[in-house]
Motif scaffolding. Structure first.
Motif, PDB file in Angstrom:
ATOM      1  N   GLN A   1      -7.486   0.686  -0.779  1.00 41.61           N
ATOM      2  CA  GLN A   1      -7.819  -0.626  -0.057  1.00 41.61           C
ATOM      3  C   GLN A   1      -8.956  -0.309   0.733  1.00 41.61           C
TER       4      GLN A   1
ATOM      5  N   ASP B   1      -5.424  -0.775  -5.169  1.00 32.90           N
ATOM      6  CA  ASP B   1      -5.037  -1.493  -3.854  1.00 32.90           C
ATOM      7  C   ASP B   1      -6.019  -2.738  -3.469  1.00 32.90           C
ATOM      8  N   GLU B   2      -5.912  -3.971  -3.901  1.00 35.00           N
ATOM      9  CA  GLU B   2      -6.682  -4.799  -3.771  1.00 35.00           C
ATOM     10  C   GLU B   2      -8.284  -4.690  -4.018  1.00 35.00           C
TER      11      GLU B   2
ATOM     12  N   THR C   1       0.860  -1.122  -0.060  1.00 30.28           N
ATOM     13  CA  THR C   1       0.065   0.143   0.076  1.00 30.28           C
ATOM     14  C   THR C   1       0.938   1.251  -0.028  1.00 30.28           C
TER      15      THR C   1
END
Ligand SMILES: Nc1ncnc2c1ncn2[C@@H]1O[C@H](COP(=O)(O)OP(=O)(O)OP(=O)(O)O)[C@@H](O)[C@H]1O
Ligand SMILES: [Mg+2]
Length: 254
Positions: A103, A177-178, A58
């Motif tokens: 995220q 991010d994810e 991250t």
């Protein structure tokens, strides 16, 4: 050649990092989250970043997007060194060239899904393209959520709204991010196929952090990240190759 085996700097590189370093805390609590990373992300490719929790993924994508400033090192977006820009200029580059999926989604809680998605256009003075908005809403399956606020949506619905917000400006670079961490297999597959297609057809660059070997197998290259450093890369990955790569990482943990 650098850490991911791509020739250094050239016209096709969307994103270049040199000696990128970020530490948090002091004394015993000091953590080097990103440790002298050299990286070249080519245009027109989907790149996945994988590695253990806490390895600095991250932090890395925030630095690449100019959302955070490194302690040292450079980030180049095309011909612009964004680490040398003042805040105002940086915000301009970020708003027009980079789309970011956080995220934790980071949707504005007081706004509807529709207004969240359209916000980057308003902030950057970009004209709204209804056709593009509708095609994103269709692709992401969020037509029924548009008038709802984030707290009225499931995690997966919020995640899809966050993806629409990152793509609405048709950014040259997408950092995610994810992005599929909260989605079911079908929704993930559709979004990953879309991202891969826009890399191929529109020359977009996508950097995606993921813990999911199947998601990573959509990428052209997987960067394996451990202890704040690129620890290896896999080209044209299969889920099996990704799992083997993760197992071989320093410490053998995921
Ligand atoms: N704002 C902060 N202040 C202090 N330490 C931080 C901060 N943000 C991150 N860290 C530390 O930096 C390291 C890297 O964190 P980061 O969030 O980048 O990891 P990650 O690879 O994204 O993990 P995950 O897979 O769990 O999301 C961790 O040790 C974390 O505790
Ligand atoms: Mg993370």
């Amino acid at each position: 050649m650098d850490d991911n085996g791509v020739p250094a700097k050239g016209p096709l590189n969307a994103l270049v990092a040199r000696g990128l370093t970020k530490t948090y805390g002091k004394g015993d609590a000091r953590v080097t989250a990103v440790d002298h990373v050299d990286l070249t992300i080519p245009a027109g490719r989907l790149t996945a970043v994988m590695g253990p929790s806490g390895s600095g993924k991250t932090t890395l994508v925030h630095l690449l997007a100019g959302l955070d400033r490194p302690d040292s090192g450079e980030v180049w977006v095309g011909d612009d060194e964004i680490t040398a820009l003042k805040d105002k200029q940086l915000a301009k580059v970020r708003g027009r060239i980079v789309g970011f999926v956080f995220q934790g989604f980071n949707l504005l809680q007081t706004m509807t899904a529709r207004d969240n998605i359209l916000l980057p256009l308003r902030l950057n003075g970009i004209e709204r393209d209804d056709e593009w908005m509708n095609s994103l809403v269709d692709m992401l399956g969020i037509g029924r959520e548009l008038d709802r606020k984030p707290f009225e949506m499931s995690g997966g619905q919020q995640q899809r709204v966050a993806i629409a917000r990152a793509l609405i400006t048709r950014p040259q670079i997408v950092l995610a991010d994810e992005p599929t961490g909260n989605l079911d297999t079908h929704a993930s597959a559709e979004i990953l196929a879309h991202l891969r297609q826009s890399c191929r057809e529109l020359g977009q660059s996508v950097v995606m952090v993921t813990h999911d070997p199947t998601a990573a197998s959509y990428a052209g290259t997987v960067l394996l990240f451990a202890n704040g450093r690129v620890d290896g890369h896999i080209t044209d990955p299969t889920p099996e190759a990704v799992l083997a790569g993760l197992d071989a990482l320093s410490g053998g943990q995921r």
